[in-house]
Scaffold this motif. Structure first.
Motif, PDB file in Angstrom:
ATOM      1  N   CYS A  70     -18.641 -51.896-107.735  1.00 51.82           N
ATOM      2  CA  CYS A  70     -20.010 -51.268-107.131  1.00 51.82           C
ATOM      3  C   CYS A  70     -21.014 -52.218-107.156  1.00 51.82           C
ATOM      4  CB  CYS A  70     -20.139 -49.843-107.980  1.00 51.82           C
ATOM      5  SG  CYS A  70     -21.791 -49.242-107.206  1.00 51.82           S
ATOM      6  N   GLY A  71     -21.561 -52.385-105.889  1.00 50.69           N
ATOM      7  CA  GLY A  71     -22.873 -53.251-105.759  1.00 50.69           C
ATOM      8  C   GLY A  71     -23.686 -52.504-104.510  1.00 50.69           C
ATOM      9  N   HIS A  72     -24.908 -53.277-104.339  1.00 52.08           N
ATOM     10  CA  HIS A  72     -25.718 -52.886-103.066  1.00 52.08           C
ATOM     11  C   HIS A  72     -26.430 -53.996-102.704  1.00 52.08           C
ATOM     12  CE1 HIS A  72     -29.524 -53.398-105.361  1.00 52.08           C
ATOM     13  NE2 HIS A  72     -28.846 -52.919-106.496  1.00 52.08           N
ATOM     14  N   ASP A  73     -26.883 -54.062-101.665  1.00 54.68           N
ATOM     15  CA  ASP A  73     -27.802 -54.963-100.788  1.00 54.68           C
ATOM     16  C   ASP A  73     -29.039 -54.766-100.875  1.00 54.68           C
ATOM     17  OD1 ASP A  73     -28.156 -53.065 -98.974  1.00 54.68           O
ATOM     18  OD2 ASP A  73     -26.833 -53.857 -97.703  1.00 54.68           O
ATOM     19  N   GLY A  74     -29.566 -54.048-101.839  1.00 57.76           N
ATOM     20  CA  GLY A  74     -31.210 -53.659-101.695  1.00 57.76           C
ATOM     21  C   GLY A  74     -31.444 -52.257-101.093  1.00 57.76           C
ATOM     22  N   ARG A  75     -30.514 -51.847-100.327  1.00 58.08           N
ATOM     23  CA  ARG A  75     -30.768 -50.746 -99.519  1.00 58.08           C
ATOM     24  C   ARG A  75     -29.349 -49.740 -99.391  1.00 58.08           C
ATOM     25  NH1 ARG A  75     -32.269 -50.893 -93.048  1.00 58.08           N
ATOM     26  NH2 ARG A  75     -31.897 -48.772 -92.717  1.00 58.08           N
ATOM     27  N   ARG A  76     -28.310 -50.202 -99.389  1.00 60.54           N
ATOM     28  CA  ARG A  76     -27.130 -49.158 -99.305  1.00 60.54           C
ATOM     29  C   ARG A  76     -26.163 -49.732-100.490  1.00 60.54           C
ATOM     30  NH1 ARG A  76     -24.171 -46.468 -94.672  1.00 60.54           N
ATOM     31  NH2 ARG A  76     -26.394 -46.058 -94.170  1.00 60.54           N
ATOM     32  N   GLY A  77     -25.886 -48.924-101.304  1.00 61.06           N
ATOM     33  CA  GLY A  77     -24.731 -49.372-102.109  1.00 61.06           C
ATOM     34  C   GLY A  77     -23.080 -49.030-101.610  1.00 61.06           C
ATOM     35  N   CYS A  78     -22.257 -49.683-102.311  1.00 60.10           N
ATOM     36  CA  CYS A  78     -20.883 -49.689-101.854  1.00 60.10           C
ATOM     37  C   CYS A  78     -19.810 -49.584-102.805  1.00 60.10           C
ATOM     38  CB  CYS A  78     -20.769 -50.885-100.886  1.00 60.10           C
ATOM     39  SG  CYS A  78     -19.213 -50.615 -99.944  1.00 60.10           S
ATOM     40  N   LEU A  79     -18.855 -48.751-102.920  1.00 60.68           N
ATOM     41  CA  LEU A  79     -17.893 -48.836-103.807  1.00 60.68           C
ATOM     42  C   LEU A  79     -16.596 -49.499-103.217  1.00 60.68           C
ATOM     43  CD1 LEU A  79     -17.938 -44.995-104.856  1.00 60.68           C
ATOM     44  CD2 LEU A  79     -19.193 -46.949-105.885  1.00 60.68           C
ATOM     45  N   TYR A  80     -16.007 -50.405-104.135  1.00 61.37           N
ATOM     46  CA  TYR A  80     -14.655 -51.042-103.759  1.00 61.37           C
ATOM     47  C   TYR A  80     -13.733 -50.772-104.865  1.00 61.37           C
ATOM     48  CZ  TYR A  80     -18.210 -53.745-101.265  1.00 61.37           C
ATOM     49  OH  TYR A  80     -19.248 -54.076-100.355  1.00 61.37           O
ATOM     50  N   HIS A  81     -12.479 -51.006-104.589  1.00 60.41           N
ATOM     51  CA  HIS A  81     -11.397 -50.960-105.417  1.00 60.41           C
ATOM     52  C   HIS A  81     -11.713 -49.668-106.630  1.00 60.41           C
ATOM     53  CE1 HIS A  81     -10.132 -54.326-103.516  1.00 60.41           C
ATOM     54  NE2 HIS A  81     -10.119 -55.239-104.479  1.00 60.41           N
ATOM     55  N   VAL A  82     -11.894 -48.508-106.077  1.00 64.36           N
ATOM     56  CA  VAL A  82     -11.790 -47.447-106.935  1.00 64.36           C
ATOM     57  C   VAL A  82     -10.660 -46.833-107.187  1.00 64.36           C
ATOM     58  CG1 VAL A  82     -12.514 -44.910-107.219  1.00 64.36           C
ATOM     59  CG2 VAL A  82     -13.996 -46.788-105.720  1.00 64.36           C
TER      60      VAL A  82
END
Length: 149
Positions: free
Chosen positions: A62-74
């Protein structure tokens, strides 16, 4: 069960878990130890693992770009599914994002991922029908291989 922040020391167990998930797409560069370490350095507080008896049974990048988070490989080990582990990890990751002032989270689920899509619908995430997803590959060597398990 323990839900905690992922560290690079978890990589071997997390990668081994990924390799057991049928249909899971693993990228040759992004999902290497070096790629995951780069991701965790950029996002040190938001990725998650679930442990039972010191064994990792679930994970989320899980990470973000300062604006929107994103989930990967759940993912959750098949033997441990339907016990609330996936939802608990998602809540943990979303709380970490909220602490970093991120207000929206997204993810991509392959249309053929029936189990994943059912999970996201069950925990009340909204499937968007109002947009198209585009990408441009900058590194052709970052090949995705899908687990056949």
């Amino acid at each position: 069960m323990t839900i905690r922040t992922m560290t690079i020391e978890d990589f071997e167990q997390v990668h081994a878990l990924w390799m057991t998930i049928k249909g899971f797409g693993i990228r040759s560069i992004d999902d290497s130890k070096e790629g995951v370490e780069r991701f965790l350095k950029r996002n040190p507080t938001t990725s998650v693992v679930a442990e039972i008896d010191n064994k990792i049974v679930g994970s989320i990048l899980c990470g973000h770009d300062g604006r929107r988070g994103c989930l990967y490989h759940v993912c959750v080990d098949e033997k441990y599914r339907r016990h609330g582990i996936g939802k608990a990890m998602v809540v943990y990751a979303m709380q970490a994002l909220k602490r970093e002032k991120i207000n929206k989270v997204s993810l991509i689920a392959f249309t053929v991922n029936d189990i994943g899509n059912a999970f996201w619908n069950t925990i009340e995430w909204t499937e968007r029908k109002d947009l198209n997803y585009y990408e441009f590959v900058l590194n052709e060597e970052n090949i995705t291989a899908f687990n056949e398990q």
